[in-house]
Design a protein around this motif. Structure first.
Motif, mmCIF file in Angstrom:
data_model
loop_
_atom_site.group_PDB
_atom_site.id
_atom_site.type_symbol
_atom_site.label_atom_id
_atom_site.label_comp_id
_atom_site.label_asym_id
_atom_site.label_seq_id
_atom_site.Cartn_x
_atom_site.Cartn_y
_atom_site.Cartn_z
ATOM 1 N N THR A 11 0.854 -1.168 0.000
ATOM 2 C CA THR A 11 0.000 0.000 0.000
ATOM 3 C C THR A 11 0.897 1.227 0.000
ATOM 4 O O THR A 11 1.621 1.474 0.960
ATOM 5 C CB THR A 11 -0.914 0.006 1.234
ATOM 6 N N LYS A 12 0.867 1.991 -1.076
ATOM 7 C CA LYS A 12 1.797 3.105 -1.230
ATOM 8 C C LYS A 12 1.483 4.232 -0.263
ATOM 9 O O LYS A 12 0.332 4.504 0.058
ATOM 10 C CB LYS A 12 1.730 3.646 -2.667
ATOM 11 N N ALA A 13 2.515 4.870 0.185
ATOM 12 C CA ALA A 13 2.363 6.052 1.008
ATOM 13 C C ALA A 13 1.854 7.197 0.145
ATOM 14 O O ALA A 13 1.916 7.141 -1.086
ATOM 15 C CB ALA A 13 3.718 6.430 1.620
ATOM 16 N N PRO A 14 1.306 8.228 0.778
ATOM 17 C CA PRO A 14 0.937 9.410 -0.001
ATOM 18 C C PRO A 14 2.128 9.905 -0.815
ATOM 19 O O PRO A 14 3.282 9.714 -0.434
ATOM 20 C CB PRO A 14 0.545 10.428 1.078
ATOM 21 N N ALA A 15 1.863 10.529 -1.951
ATOM 22 C CA ALA A 15 2.930 10.933 -2.863
ATOM 23 C C ALA A 15 3.943 11.849 -2.183
ATOM 24 O O ALA A 15 5.132 11.762 -2.452
ATOM 25 C CB ALA A 15 2.322 11.627 -4.076
ATOM 26 N N ASP A 16 3.458 12.713 -1.303
ATOM 27 C CA ASP A 16 4.368 13.647 -0.653
ATOM 28 C C ASP A 16 3.961 13.835 0.804
ATOM 29 O O ASP A 16 3.486 14.906 1.199
ATOM 30 C CB ASP A 16 4.351 14.986 -1.400
ATOM 31 N N PRO A 17 4.097 12.807 1.640
ATOM 32 C CA PRO A 17 3.764 12.996 3.055
ATOM 33 C C PRO A 17 4.675 14.056 3.647
ATOM 34 O O PRO A 17 5.887 14.022 3.462
ATOM 35 C CB PRO A 17 4.008 11.617 3.664
ATOM 36 N N VAL A 43 -4.896 0.831 11.947
ATOM 37 C CA VAL A 43 -4.824 1.873 12.979
ATOM 38 C C VAL A 43 -3.497 2.616 12.899
ATOM 39 O O VAL A 43 -3.449 3.858 12.957
ATOM 40 C CB VAL A 43 -5.023 1.264 14.375
ATOM 41 N N LEU A 44 -2.404 1.880 12.756
ATOM 42 C CA LEU A 44 -1.099 2.526 12.663
ATOM 43 C C LEU A 44 -1.031 3.455 11.457
ATOM 44 O O LEU A 44 -0.545 4.595 11.551
ATOM 45 C CB LEU A 44 -0.007 1.459 12.581
ATOM 46 N N LYS A 45 -1.531 2.985 10.335
ATOM 47 C CA LYS A 45 -1.522 3.799 9.119
ATOM 48 C C LYS A 45 -2.340 5.081 9.305
ATOM 49 O O LYS A 45 -1.900 6.173 8.937
ATOM 50 C CB LYS A 45 -2.069 2.983 7.953
ATOM 51 N N GLN A 46 -3.534 4.948 9.895
ATOM 52 C CA GLN A 46 -4.403 6.116 10.046
ATOM 53 C C GLN A 46 -3.849 7.116 11.052
ATOM 54 O O GLN A 46 -3.899 8.328 10.838
ATOM 55 C CB GLN A 46 -5.799 5.678 10.476
ATOM 56 N N ARG A 51 -1.283 12.711 11.561
ATOM 57 C CA ARG A 51 -0.174 13.553 12.007
ATOM 58 C C ARG A 51 0.715 14.015 10.851
ATOM 59 O O ARG A 51 1.769 14.596 11.080
ATOM 60 C CB ARG A 51 0.653 12.794 13.040
ATOM 61 N N GLY A 52 0.313 13.714 9.615
ATOM 62 C CA GLY A 52 1.074 14.183 8.472
ATOM 63 C C GLY A 52 2.184 13.259 8.021
ATOM 64 O O GLY A 52 3.038 13.662 7.225
ATOM 65 N N TYR A 53 2.190 12.009 8.508
ATOM 66 C CA TYR A 53 3.169 11.017 8.076
ATOM 67 C C TYR A 53 2.526 10.052 7.092
ATOM 68 O O TYR A 53 1.310 9.807 7.131
ATOM 69 C CB TYR A 53 3.700 10.219 9.266
ATOM 70 N N GLY A 54 3.343 9.466 6.252
ATOM 71 C CA GLY A 54 2.877 8.422 5.356
ATOM 72 C C GLY A 54 3.216 7.048 5.898
ATOM 73 O O GLY A 54 3.968 6.900 6.870
ATOM 74 N N ALA A 55 2.651 6.033 5.260
ATOM 75 C CA ALA A 55 2.936 4.647 5.643
ATOM 76 C C ALA A 55 3.003 3.779 4.397
ATOM 77 O O ALA A 55 2.169 3.904 3.499
ATOM 78 C CB ALA A 55 1.863 4.120 6.590
ATOM 79 N N GLU A 56 4.001 2.934 4.343
ATOM 80 C CA GLU A 56 4.068 1.885 3.342
ATOM 81 C C GLU A 56 3.791 0.568 4.060
ATOM 82 O O GLU A 56 4.534 0.187 4.962
ATOM 83 C CB GLU A 56 5.445 1.834 2.684
ATOM 84 N N LEU A 211 -6.470 -5.077 18.864
ATOM 85 C CA LEU A 211 -5.950 -4.467 20.087
ATOM 86 C C LEU A 211 -5.845 -2.951 19.990
ATOM 87 O O LEU A 211 -6.251 -2.219 20.891
ATOM 88 C CB LEU A 211 -4.576 -5.060 20.407
ATOM 89 N N LEU A 212 -5.269 -2.442 18.896
ATOM 90 C CA LEU A 212 -4.890 -1.024 18.858
ATOM 91 C C LEU A 212 -6.048 -0.030 18.779
ATOM 92 O O LEU A 212 -5.918 1.069 19.320
ATOM 93 C CB LEU A 212 -3.903 -0.781 17.714
ATOM 94 N N PRO A 213 -7.184 -0.329 18.125
ATOM 95 C CA PRO A 213 -8.246 0.684 18.110
ATOM 96 C C PRO A 213 -8.704 1.102 19.499
ATOM 97 O O PRO A 213 -9.038 2.273 19.721
ATOM 98 C CB PRO A 213 -9.374 -0.011 17.336
ATOM 99 N N LYS A 214 -8.725 0.166 20.439
ATOM 100 C CA LYS A 214 -9.161 0.480 21.802
ATOM 101 C C LYS A 214 -8.010 0.867 22.719
ATOM 102 O O LYS A 214 -8.242 1.213 23.881
ATOM 103 C CB LYS A 214 -9.929 -0.707 22.396
#
Length: 256
Positions: A11-17, A43-46, A51-56, A211-214
């Motif tokens: 899953t590609k990160a945003p083009a310019d995080p 959850v980690l990706k969102q 916060r303005g970071y991307g995720a691969e 686990l992480l959503p809660k």
């Protein structure tokens, strides 16, 4: 059907995080992704995106080449049969995982992979599935299945909520400390009132649900650690966790 991306997907990160991207690797999503464990990755990706970071988002399945330059690792749960399927591949990448763990790479290990990052899992029929020894723990299959909602207390993360469903009973060695003390439920085993384990930047737990959503405090620990290691800082403008708090309230009120 798995809710994880197809094998080898990225899953590609945003083009310019604006603040950079983290590479998050999910281990064995084909076999080790039950009870919504892929939700931890989402959850980690969102929370990065807010916060303005991307995720691969990468995945490693049996037979894949292990990717380079991984910032955070997530592993989920699976049935005993799934653990058998992945054990040879897991042993093949064990030295890499041990190196990453000792170097401080943050990891979240749930249920089945929590067990297999230990020394061994002896199933109820006596079959021994070797672990990779990242965590000094051992697991033995029990006659009692530990099922239900869990509330546990951690000095590090506050109150932790989740759902357990496991027959393996895990016992920690001297080199580990528990993640939390169980207030409702069983946790690692039916005897000690401990849930999960902490070692370096690893969080191990039996709690699904996901686990992480809660438990956003755990999610942010993993993200902050990964970002500080990669960028030198984690720029956190804050996140509205009111819905997470509502979910925690409802979870705490549910019967065991």
């Amino acid at each position: 059907m798995s809710d994880a991306p197809s094998a080898g997907a990225l899953t590609k990160a945003p083009a310019d995080p604006s603040k950079g991207s983290l590479r998050i690797l999910q281990l064995y999503p084909r076999e080790m992704n039950i009870y919504g464990d892929y939700g931890n990755v989402l959850v980690l990706k969102q929370r990065l995106a807010w916060r303005g970071y991307g995720a691969e988002i990468l995945e490693h399945n049996a037979g894949d080449a292990f990717p380079d330059d991984v910032d955070l690792i997530v592993g989920g749960g699976g049935q005993d049969s799934g653990q058998v399927v992945i054990q040879d591949d897991l042993q093949a990448i064990a030295s890499t995982l041990r190196r990453l763990a000792e170097d401080g790479t943050p990891m979240l290990l749930i249920c089945g992979l929590y067990q297999l990052f230990g020394n061994f899992f002896r199933t109820q029929d006596g079959t021994v599935i070797p672990g990779i020894g990242v965590l000094d723990l051992e697991t033995r299959g029990g006659t009692e299945r530990l099922i239900g909602n869990v509330v546990a207390r951690s000095d590090e993360f506050g109150e932790i909520h989740g759902y357990e469903n496991h027959s393996g009973q895990t016992f920690l060695g001297d080199g580990l400390r528990p993640l939390a003390t169980v207030l409702k439920g069983a946790g690692n085993n039916a005897e000690e009132h401990h849930e999960g384990a902490r070692y370096r930047n690893i969080v191990g737990s039996y709690l699904h649900g996901s686990l992480l959503p809660k438990n956003p405090a755990i999610a942010d620990f993993l993200l902050r650690t990964a970002a500080e290691r990669k960028f030198g800082a984690f720029e956190d403008d804050g996140v509205d966790d009111s819905l997470a708090e509502l979910a925690r309230e409802h979870a705490a009120a549910r019967p065991r």
